[in-house]
Design an enzyme around this catalytic site. Structure first.
Site, PDB file in Angstrom:
ATOM      1  N   LEU A  69       1.895 -33.709 -24.800  1.00  0.00           N
ATOM      2  CA  LEU A  69       2.249 -33.039 -23.551  1.00  0.00           C
ATOM      3  C   LEU A  69       3.545 -32.306 -23.833  1.00  0.00           C
ATOM      4  O   LEU A  69       4.452 -32.865 -24.451  1.00  0.00           O
ATOM      5  CB  LEU A  69       2.467 -34.051 -22.412  1.00  0.00           C
ATOM      6  N   ASP A  70       3.659 -31.042 -23.405  1.00  0.00           N
ATOM      7  CA  ASP A  70       4.884 -30.315 -23.721  1.00  0.00           C
ATOM      8  C   ASP A  70       6.063 -30.879 -22.930  1.00  0.00           C
ATOM      9  O   ASP A  70       5.897 -31.679 -22.004  1.00  0.00           O
ATOM     10  CB  ASP A  70       4.714 -28.807 -23.515  1.00  0.00           C
ATOM     11  N   LYS A  71       7.239 -30.470 -23.303  1.00  0.00           N
ATOM     12  CA  LYS A  71       8.478 -31.045 -22.766  1.00  0.00           C
ATOM     13  C   LYS A  71       8.532 -31.010 -21.246  1.00  0.00           C
ATOM     14  O   LYS A  71       8.940 -31.991 -20.604  1.00  0.00           O
ATOM     15  CB  LYS A  71       9.680 -30.293 -23.347  1.00  0.00           C
ATOM     16  N   SER A  92       6.095 -30.827 -19.094  1.00  0.00           N
ATOM     17  CA  SER A  92       4.963 -31.462 -18.408  1.00  0.00           C
ATOM     18  C   SER A  92       5.164 -32.965 -18.324  1.00  0.00           C
ATOM     19  O   SER A  92       5.977 -33.551 -19.041  1.00  0.00           O
ATOM     20  CB  SER A  92       3.657 -31.149 -19.148  1.00  0.00           C
TER      21      SER A  92
END
Length: 255
Positions: free
Chosen positions: A104-106, A108
């Protein structure tokens, strides 16, 4: 019958001591011994030997562990980026070394699957398996029917020169929608949304395959066990779960 052996670096990683790369470094520095003798690169072991790292005995391989973790926004899915203020390896305190199955990106938040089962990770991250991942997304403008249809039909992402797979998208509120993806393109939802002139304000993953976020709060995790775990292995295409995991301890939320 010849005893089955595996490379020492792989064995140490399976024991939760460190990654294979770090194991190679420790071996190269002479800090790993097998039956009292410094190990060499490529050494193979069965697990019956007396193995030690920095003079400390290594226990047997860990049971397979699978956690459902609520990654808070601001935490980076990395173990090595020294510039990251909050790394997943620092945030999630667990006695066994675990790795995420799908990033999961930063910015999110939401469900992140963590496990020490490398085969499960490989299966879950293989795009051809089309495993479902469900998200709730908040955007900066009102969600319209044209937007929903456009997202569902697949979006051409010029910067990546790909068209996303058709997917299920439903309006969830004036500014929110749910989307179920079966592929893992980097920042896929954000790129798709921007194609239609929208911006993501919040993005939460609420489900991976049969595993749901349920009542977890940011920073908490729960063990995936019992029938839920067995179903995860079946859906991943790995068949039945081997070993002692999934035998029914009470699911707990912890930080």
């Amino acid at each position: 019958m010849e005893e089955k052996k595996e490379r020492l670096n792989k064995y140490l990683a399976a024991c939760g001591i460190c990654s294979r790369r770090d194991a190679d470094r420790l071996i190269g520095e002479g800090r790993v011994t097998v039956n009292g003798i410094p190990a060499a690169m490529g050494t193979k072991v069965s697990g019956r030997e007396e193995i030690a790292v920095n003079g400390k005995a290594v226990g047997g391989k860990n049971e397979k562990v699978v956690l459902a973790y609520y990654k808070p926004p601001g935490v980076v899915c990395t173990e090595r980026d020294r510039y990251a203020e909050r790394k997943i390896s620092d945030e999630l305190k667990y006695p066994v070394r675990l790795t995420y199955a799908g990033r999961l990106d930063k910015d999110s938040e939401g469900l992140l699957m963590m496990t020490n089962d490398g085969a499960l990770i490989d299966s879950m991250m293989r795009g051809a398996n089309r495993h479902e991942k469900e998200y709730v997304v908040k955007v900066d403008k009102e969600v319209t029917e044209d937007f929903i249809r456009g997202m569902a039909d697949g979006v051409y992402l010029k910067e990546l020169d790909i068209t996303t797979r058709k997917c299920e998208v439903k309006k969830n509120g004036k500014f929110t929608f749910r989307i179920i993806l079966t592929q893992g393109v980097n920042r896929q939802i954000r790129r798709m949304v921007e194609h239609f002139g929208y911006r993501v304000r919040a993005l939460k993953r609420v489900r991976v395959m049969n595993i749901n976020l349920v009542n977890l709060k940011p920073g908490e995790y729960r063990m995936v066990e019992g029938e839920e775990l067995r179903q995860l292995y079946r859906q991943s295409g790995m068949g039945s779960l081997e070993g002692g995991s999934g035998q029914g301890r009470t699911v707990q939320n912890r930080k």
